[in-house]
Design an enzyme around this catalytic site. Structure first.
Site, PDB file in Angstrom:
ATOM      1  N   HIS A 208      -3.796  -2.377  -6.292  1.00  0.00           N
ATOM      2  CA  HIS A 208      -3.660  -0.781  -6.531  1.00  0.00           C
ATOM      3  C   HIS A 208      -4.187  -0.041  -7.510  1.00  0.00           C
ATOM      4  O   HIS A 208      -5.316  -0.456  -8.194  1.00  0.00           O
ATOM      5  CB  HIS A 208      -2.115  -1.293  -7.854  1.00  0.00           C
TER       6      HIS A 208
ATOM      7  N   ASP B   5       1.117  -1.562  -0.399  1.00  0.00           N
ATOM      8  CA  ASP B   5       0.097   0.229  -0.175  1.00  0.00           C
ATOM      9  C   ASP B   5       0.914   1.423  -0.096  1.00  0.00           C
ATOM     10  O   ASP B   5       0.451   2.423   1.044  1.00  0.00           O
ATOM     11  CB  ASP B   5      -0.954  -0.067   0.839  1.00  0.00           C
TER      12      ASP B   5
END
Length: 336
Positions: free
Chosen positions: A43, A13
């Site tokens: 993503h 992340d």
């Protein structure tokens, strides 16, 4: 031209999707190929008002002139893959290595039905662990065995290495983060394979002598989804006071927030062979840096943070993200 590997330096992340998208538009690669585990990684790429969350298609898809590939080391869920291909309209330029492992419905059932994976480890429930286990046992299907994937099958290492030999730019895109690598992360609270730059290159059949740059992406305030150690973790009250609240792209679980971890950043940079670093979320260090696109316009507080990060990482910070949009970035790579 060059071959560049982009990986996450903390627990995932970190904003790799944005960094890949920016570099794609700047460097104009002919191929963007994905390594990593599989659809357990999400993503997010934001362009203007549009936000895209992808789990199988490389996040560099927004650069329209690149061929997109999924390396042989990656697990493919045909259902997730086809859904994203249709949604993004990339069916005429995406390819899968025929040796990629396949995630079956029963892998997802085993993943979600395992108390150990679900409760103790905090698995995403996407079937990746069981699918990799079957791959190790040599019982799983490969992408070339799935008729509905036939039109996408290619030999990714041949394609990628041919492009490198012809002097074209190639991006190899990693998933997850260093902290959940099966080999180097906080075992057993890790994913089902290695996530370091060497693995991403191997996932695409690229030897170490072919890699020119390794860009490791670090988040100013690291985050973690799921269980496991997190030495710099803040309390929810502390993170809320800073205005930081995030949720996972795949699981939608609330991310745990931490302070910068210089020791982990240094170790991660060492094992990944970091040649350049990207820092995301600098606008959270100082809100007045939001949207800034020139280094000179950053505040002293932000510059001091970057200087400390460079000392920790022992590599130059050449990409600085100042907001979620692809345009909100400072690119210092030409200054090297």
């Amino acid at each position: 031209m060059s071959c560049t590997v982009i990986v996450g330096g903390f627990f995932g992340d970190e904003g790799k999707g944005k960094i890949v998208a920016h570099i794609a538009y700047e460097d104009r690669p002919t191929i963007i190929s994905r390594g990593g585990v599989g659809p357990n990684a999400g993503h997010t790429v934001q362009v203007g008002e549009k936000e895209y969350g992808v789990r199988m298609v490389p996040s560099g898809f927004i650069y329209p002139d690149a061929r997109l590939m999924i390396g042989s080391g990656v697990l493919v869920d045909p259902r997730v893959f086809q859904r994203e291909v249709d949604l993004l309209g990339v069916g005429d330029r995406i390819y899968i290595d025929g040796r990629s492992g396949i995630i079956e419905e029963e892998h997802i059932e085993r993943d979600r039905g395992s108390e150990h994976l679900k409760t103790k480890i905090g698995s995403t429930g996407t079937g990746c662990g069981p699918a990799n286990a079957d791959r190790v046992m040599r019982t799983s299907r490969q992408a070339k065995d799935v008729p509905e994937l036939a039109r996408y099958i290619t030999d990714v290492p041949c394609e990628v290495n041919a492009a490198i030999e012809q002097g074209e730019a190639v991006l190899l895109e990693g998933t997850q983060g260093f902290g959940i690598s099966l080999y180097y992360g906080t075992y057993p609270y890790v994913t089902s394979k290695d996530t370091s730059a060497s693995q991403i290159a191997a996932d695409n059949g690229v030897g170490p002598t072919r890699v020119d740059d390794v860009i490791v992406v670090f988040k100013a305030f690291p985050t973690r989804v799921g269980e496991g150690p997190f030495s710099t973790e803040m309390t929810l009250k502390e993170s809320n006071s800073l205005g930081i609240e995030e949720f996972g792209t795949v699981t939608h679980r609330q991310r745990r927030i931490g302070l910068w971890d210089g020791e982990m950043a240094r170790y991660s940079a060492m094992i990944n062979g970091c040649t350049q670093a990207a820092i995301t979320g600098i606008d959270r260090i100082d809100a007045s840096c939001y949207g800034v696109t020139e280094y000179a316009k950053l505040t002293k507080k932000a510059k001091d943070f970057i200087a400390q990060a460079e000392e920790d990482i022992r590599a130059p910070v050449t990409l600085i993200s100042t907001g979620p949009d692809i345009s909100q970035i400072i690119d210092l790579r030409k200054d090297l």
